[in-house]
Design an enzyme around this catalytic site. Sequence first.
Site, PDB file in Angstrom:
ATOM      1  N   LYS A  52       0.896  -1.214   0.047  1.00  0.00           N
ATOM      2  CA  LYS A  52       0.131  -0.149  -0.031  1.00  0.00           C
ATOM      3  C   LYS A  52       1.075   1.665   0.239  1.00  0.00           C
ATOM      4  CE  LYS A  52      -3.752  -2.234   1.863  1.00  0.00           C
ATOM      5  NZ  LYS A  52      -4.623  -3.151   3.382  1.00  0.00           N
ATOM      6  N   GLN A  96      -4.497  -2.244   9.815  1.00  0.00           N
ATOM      7  CA  GLN A  96      -4.879  -3.422   9.084  1.00  0.00           C
ATOM      8  C   GLN A  96      -5.390  -4.360  10.082  1.00  0.00           C
ATOM      9  OE1 GLN A  96      -3.322  -3.667   5.599  1.00  0.00           O
ATOM     10  NE2 GLN A  96      -3.896  -6.207   5.451  1.00  0.00           N
ATOM     11  N   ASP A 119     -11.196   2.064   4.104  1.00  0.00           N
ATOM     12  CA  ASP A 119     -11.724   0.861   3.861  1.00  0.00           C
ATOM     13  C   ASP A 119     -12.818   0.290   3.413  1.00  0.00           C
ATOM     14  OD1 ASP A 119      -9.326  -1.124   3.906  1.00  0.00           O
ATOM     15  OD2 ASP A 119      -9.409  -0.568   6.376  1.00  0.00           O
TER      16      ASP A 119
HETATM   17  N1  GUN Z   1      -6.622  -7.333   5.623  1.00  0.00           N
HETATM   18  C1  GUN Z   1      -6.659  -7.985   4.782  1.00  0.00           C
HETATM   19  N2  GUN Z   1      -7.633  -7.201   4.090  1.00  0.00           N
HETATM   20  C2  GUN Z   1      -7.458  -6.073   4.819  1.00  0.00           C
HETATM   21  C3  GUN Z   1      -7.565  -4.871   3.873  1.00  0.00           C
HETATM   22  O1  GUN Z   1      -8.517  -4.771   2.765  1.00  0.00           O
HETATM   23  N3  GUN Z   1      -8.193  -3.647   4.712  1.00  0.00           N
HETATM   24  C4  GUN Z   1      -7.181  -3.894   6.162  1.00  0.00           C
HETATM   25  N4  GUN Z   1      -7.943  -2.782   6.942  1.00  0.00           N
HETATM   26  N5  GUN Z   1      -6.821  -4.837   6.460  1.00  0.00           N
HETATM   27  C5  GUN Z   1      -7.311  -6.097   5.844  1.00  0.00           C
END
Ligand code: GUN
Length: 293
Positions: A52, A96, A119
């Site tokens: 990211k 996350q 998200d």
């Molecule tokens: N863990 C797995 N996929 C995601 C996501 O799209 N966002 C976040 N914050 N954690 C994750």
Amino acid sequence: MQLIDGKVVAAQATADLAAAVAQLTAAGHRPPHLAAVLVGNDGASETYVASKVKSCEEVGFRSTLLRYPATITQAELLAVVARLNSDPEVDGFIVQLPLPAHLSAEAVTLAIDPAKDVDGFHPANLGRMALNLPAYIPATPYGIVQMLAHYQIETSGKHCVVVGRSPIVGLPISILLGRNTYPGNCTVTLTHSRTPDLAAHTRQADLLIAALGRPGFITAEMVKPGAVVIDVGITRVPDATKKTGFRIQGDVDFAAVAPLASYITPVPGGVGLMTVASLLKNTLLAAQRRGLG
Ligand code: GUN
């Protein structure tokens, strides 16, 4: 069979993002700013967050990675969220997941300002999405609809069967594809671990979305010839021939299913490549809504 190539669709999305940043900065605005909170050192989470941050650099976004030890308390983590909510320099942020067991992902999600929830996990965003109001759409489902649109795949009137009801993929994609828009207007069946005779459902699917996290689960017998098959699985399976010691495997038995499908996403190289680009699209939207655009 046509491959739905995540590289192609993600490259288009990334180019669009870079162009939007150039436009913002040419107008005298600062670039969009995404912050990511990483708690502990789960291997997969490290990889996702690193990707990211790297993608932010590629498109000219500002990014901030906030790392905390697995011992952080719930109150401390909520204080981090509150600080990011009120930081005018941060357009959007993510925490996350998964979090260590002593922390409540639900409490953290509820504490995030829905306007910065890029998200799309906050119930306000899920509800707005369900009602077809402006909302942040969770990155993976957002990536899937962009792929369907890129290949101009007809969805109206089709029977979509989703396998898996997770709040970040199965549940939101089932809502998205039932909406009165494109891609959408599907008749949606949402199946899960308590669905009896799952194959009887999946064999009815014109559009099959596998999002259960079990490598190779969808076999040729479960797929109708001509179906569009979207594989959301990204499980790490041990593989001694790889430097990392693992490879990424999807939920679909690709070799057996691909010859039957009209379109199919590979793993790796499919949906996974779209998720980061979608998160960045949400961050751009957040910046624009904050008056930068
Ligand atoms: N863990 C797995 N996929 C995601 C996501 O799209 N966002 C976040 N914050 N954690 C994750």
